[in-house]
Design a protein around this motif. Structure first.
Motif, PDB file in Angstrom:
ATOM      1  N   THR A  44      15.688 -21.863 -65.362  1.00 29.57           N
ATOM      2  CA  THR A  44      15.746 -20.486 -65.849  1.00 29.57           C
ATOM      3  C   THR A  44      16.383 -19.620 -64.778  1.00 29.57           C
ATOM      4  O   THR A  44      16.453 -19.998 -63.607  1.00 29.57           O
ATOM      5  N   ALA A  45      16.855 -18.458 -65.177  1.00 32.18           N
ATOM      6  CA  ALA A  45      17.351 -17.477 -64.222  1.00 32.18           C
ATOM      7  C   ALA A  45      16.163 -16.962 -63.406  1.00 32.18           C
ATOM      8  O   ALA A  45      15.010 -17.165 -63.795  1.00 32.18           O
ATOM      9  N   PRO A  46      16.422 -16.285 -62.278  1.00 31.02           N
ATOM     10  CA  PRO A  46      15.327 -15.829 -61.415  1.00 31.02           C
ATOM     11  C   PRO A  46      14.235 -15.022 -62.117  1.00 31.02           C
ATOM     12  O   PRO A  46      13.064 -15.134 -61.771  1.00 31.02           O
ATOM     13  N   LEU A  47      14.571 -14.242 -63.103  1.00 34.56           N
ATOM     14  CA  LEU A  47      13.545 -13.474 -63.816  1.00 34.56           C
ATOM     15  C   LEU A  47      13.068 -14.175 -65.088  1.00 34.56           C
ATOM     16  O   LEU A  47      12.370 -13.587 -65.911  1.00 34.56           O
ATOM     17  N   GLY A  48      13.469 -15.446 -65.251  1.00 39.70           N
ATOM     18  CA  GLY A  48      12.985 -16.235 -66.386  1.00 39.70           C
ATOM     19  C   GLY A  48      13.801 -16.126 -67.650  1.00 39.70           C
ATOM     20  O   GLY A  48      13.457 -16.729 -68.656  1.00 39.70           O
TER      21      GLY A  48
END
Length: 75
Positions: A44-48
């Motif tokens: 996932t990307a850093p913020l999900g």
């Protein structure tokens, strides 16, 4: 039953169904997320959001709002 958006990194599952009959659900199916298709959550990307999956030998990024429409069964 769970959704693709609720799965953890490294888990694999099979698509059970896609909720809705609008443009987004059709687009998800055109990208290969049809019932019976297996996939793996890659990350996932850093913020999900978005999340990345491997399906049919290619990588696909989906927003969580899209992934929450995909009903899945763990394999």
């Amino acid at each position: 039953m769970t959704t693709l958006a609720e799965m953890k990194i490294g888990q694999s599952a099979s698509v059970t169904s896609i909720d809705g009959v609008d443009e987004i659900s059709i687009r998800l199916m055109e990208m290969g997320l049809v019932p019976g298709t297996e996939f793996t959550i890659l990350g996932t990307a850093p913020l999900g959001d978005p999340l990345e999956i491997e399906v049919r030998g290619y990588r696909l990024s989906l927003r969580k709002s899209e992934a929450s429409r995909v009903q899945v069964t763990a394999v």
